[in-house]
Structure formats: C-alpha cells, structure tokens
Design an enzyme around this catalytic site. Structure first.
Site, PDB file in Angstrom:
ATOM      1  N   ARG A  61       0.844  -1.196   0.000  1.00 46.13           N
ATOM      2  CA  ARG A  61       0.000   0.000   0.000  1.00 46.13           C
ATOM      3  C   ARG A  61       0.881   1.249   0.000  1.00 46.13           C
ATOM      4  O   ARG A  61       1.554   1.532   0.985  1.00 46.13           O
ATOM      5  CB  ARG A  61      -0.909   0.018   1.228  1.00 46.13           C
ATOM      6  CG  ARG A  61      -1.994  -1.033   1.221  1.00 46.13           C
ATOM      7  CD  ARG A  61      -2.951  -0.781   2.365  1.00 46.13           C
ATOM      8  NE  ARG A  61      -4.071  -1.712   2.365  1.00 46.13           N
ATOM      9  CZ  ARG A  61      -5.157  -1.571   3.115  1.00 46.13           C
ATOM     10  NH1 ARG A  61      -5.251  -0.534   3.946  1.00 46.13           N
ATOM     11  NH2 ARG A  61      -6.132  -2.459   3.052  1.00 46.13           N
ATOM     12  N   ASP A  63       1.676   5.317  -0.026  1.00 45.53           N
ATOM     13  CA  ASP A  63       1.087   6.522   0.548  1.00 45.53           C
ATOM     14  C   ASP A  63       0.728   7.526  -0.541  1.00 45.53           C
ATOM     15  O   ASP A  63       1.132   7.385  -1.705  1.00 45.53           O
ATOM     16  CB  ASP A  63       2.065   7.172   1.529  1.00 45.53           C
ATOM     17  CG  ASP A  63       2.255   6.368   2.795  1.00 45.53           C
ATOM     18  OD1 ASP A  63       1.359   5.570   3.138  1.00 45.53           O
ATOM     19  OD2 ASP A  63       3.299   6.537   3.454  1.00 45.53           O
ATOM     20  N   ARG A 212      10.938   6.437   3.592  1.00 47.41           N
ATOM     21  CA  ARG A 212      11.170   7.882   3.569  1.00 47.41           C
ATOM     22  C   ARG A 212      11.895   8.370   4.823  1.00 47.41           C
ATOM     23  O   ARG A 212      12.627   9.358   4.779  1.00 47.41           O
ATOM     24  CB  ARG A 212       9.841   8.611   3.368  1.00 47.41           C
ATOM     25  CG  ARG A 212       9.273   8.390   1.974  1.00 47.41           C
ATOM     26  CD  ARG A 212       8.172   9.374   1.648  1.00 47.41           C
ATOM     27  NE  ARG A 212       6.917   9.013   2.268  1.00 47.41           N
ATOM     28  CZ  ARG A 212       6.038   9.880   2.748  1.00 47.41           C
ATOM     29  NH1 ARG A 212       6.320  11.189   2.736  1.00 47.41           N
ATOM     30  NH2 ARG A 212       4.905   9.471   3.252  1.00 47.41           N
TER      31      ARG A 212
END
Length: 286
Positions: A61, A63, A212
């Site tokens: 999934r 973002d 990230r």
C-alpha cells in the site's frame, strides 16, 4: 486464516503502474478521495458491466504521492466473467482508466498466490538531486531537490549499518497490533546520469514511513549535518528521533515486487502472516 479462492471464482494477478501525485494513496478512503484502488476497482466494474465491485489486494500500500512502476495486485472474479472478458480486458481498462494509472498484465494466478502475503521482497527507489540549479522540470514530479551537496560515500557507509533483520521502530510510524521488525536486504546509493542520486531500498516488507524516514536520515549524513554512525545509533535506540525527517513522497517509486517459485507460494503466504519477533526481544512494537 484461509486464503482459498471461493468456488466459482478465479484469482487474477494484475501488474500495474501509476503516477501517485494526484492520488490519496493506494487504499480506498472513507471520505471518497481519489485512490489507485478505487480507480481500478471502478474501471473493472464498468468494463465488465458488473453490479458488484470486486476488491483488490495489493502487494504494497503506497502513501499519497508515492509512485509505482512494478506494483502487483490480485482480484478474485467469477469464472464466467473472467472467461467472457479476459481477451479484451487490458484494452478496455486502458480506455477507461485515467492516463496516470495503467494495468499492464492480467493473468490467472498460480495456486497459493496472494499479491500481499506471497511476496518475498519489495524494491523501492528514492531519487534526489543536489544540483544547485534544482530539478529538471521534466522530472520534478519524481525527484526531490536537496539544497546541499551530498557525500554519497558517507551515505553508503551509514546505510551499511542498517541492513539485516532488525526492529525498525525508530524509522516507522507505529500501528496498533503491527510489528516493526523487518529484514532490510539492500540499502545503497548510486549517482545516476544528470546528477540524480538514487537509493535502492529492498526488504521483505516495509512498515509505515520506513523508506522515507531512512532516506531522510541518510540525507542528513550526506550533507554533513550528522556523522555516518548516527542512523545506526538511532536504529539501536529503538525510538523515534525528532531529527529524523520523513522526506516528501514524490521522490519514491515502488519498482518491483518479488515472489518465490509457484510451488512455494502457499508456504510463503502462510509464513508471512506470522507475527515476527527478534531472538531474545520483546516482539517488536506490541
């Protein structure tokens, strides 16, 4: 948990890509925001003239704002519906979907296949440039501009201390009931043509914000704000450090998802559902 395909249905593997800038992530949202899952499920329902929406299961999934070149999903369809539409499904989806999302392949999945739980690794790339003039306008939606010169050797030195099976609680946004233990198989930087630095980040799975956050920590090393051993010390501390910034999503792309041989899919599917803990540890975040 059973993952058997229901009688009268067939599991279809979908290979797809998308530009994430105008999507609120992969997963459908309660408030009706545009999502990749929502767009594809709506298009699939329309082109097959179905009254029912058939739900997709995805390998990873992503973002809001994150891109994908090699995303994988599966959907269980009635056998009759699949047989009727299989030959023209890709072309019809291409005509229905917006230009920023594409399905490249739709094929019957082998026994035991689950797009999420059968995967053995996911590979992301994060792209950044330290060019003093900024980002090439044609790449601005896929490359982060870092306004400091970056020392790639220092970043790779720091990255080497982060690989292996570890608890990445310091680099993840915790979620109730979920472990933060992951096996980071590869983390390295290369400088590509045009002055773009590309991080390859490969793991069996990722927790929320992990890629990230890792990139943010390594950029701090690369521009000299932190020493090369700092990201490893943050990892060992096991708690979020306010100095670790989650970099912007547009530089991140899911490049590829790996699966085992067909005869190993079911075993991997079962194994991946087991919650992991480190030897002698507390079992992660919960």
């Amino acid at each position: 948990m059973s993952d058997d395909v229901q009688p009268g249905f067939v599991r279809i593997r979908l290979d797809l890509s998308y530009d994430g800038r105008d999507f609120s992530g992969w997963a459908k949202q309660a408030r009706g925001q545009r999502t990749v899952q929502g767009d594809i499920e709506d298009a699939l329902r329309t082109v097959t003239r179905s009254k029912e929406t058939y739900e997709l299961t995805v390998a990873g999934r992503t973002d809001a704002g994150v891109h994908a070149r090699g995303q994988v999903a599966h959907v269980d369809l009635p056998v009759e519906l699949w047989q009727e539409h299989r030959e023209r499904l890709l072309r019809r989806l291409a005509g229905r979907l917006a230009h920023d999302v594409r399905v490249w392949r739709a094929e019957e999945a082998p026994d035991g296949f689950n797009a999420r739980f059968s995967a053995i690794w996911r590979r992301y790339a994060y792209r950044v440039t330290d060019n003093p003039g900024g980002v090439d306008p044609l790449l601005r939606g896929h490359v982060l501009w870092h306004d400091w010169p970056l020392d790639m050797d220092a970043m790779n030195e720091a990255a080497a201390a982060l690989t292996g099976e570890r608890d990445f609680a310091a680099y993840c946004k915790k979620r109730e009931g979920a472990t933060t233990i992951r096996t980071l198989q590869e983390l390295r930087w290369e400088r590509r043509p045009g002055g773009i630095l590309e991080a390859t980040v490969k793991a069996d799975a990722f927790c929320h914000n992990m890629v990230r956050s890792l990139v943010g920590a390594l950029l701090f090393v690369g521009d000299g704000h932190r020493p090369a051993d700092w990201p490893g010390k943050v990892l060992a501390a096991g708690v979020r450090d306010s100095a670790v910034h989650v970099v912007r999503p547009h530089g991140l792309t899911l490049e590829e998802v790996g699966y085992p041989a067909d005869e190993l899919l079911a075993a991997r599917n079962k194994e991946a559902r087991n919650k992991r803990s480190l030897p002698g540890g507390s079992g992660g975040c919960c």
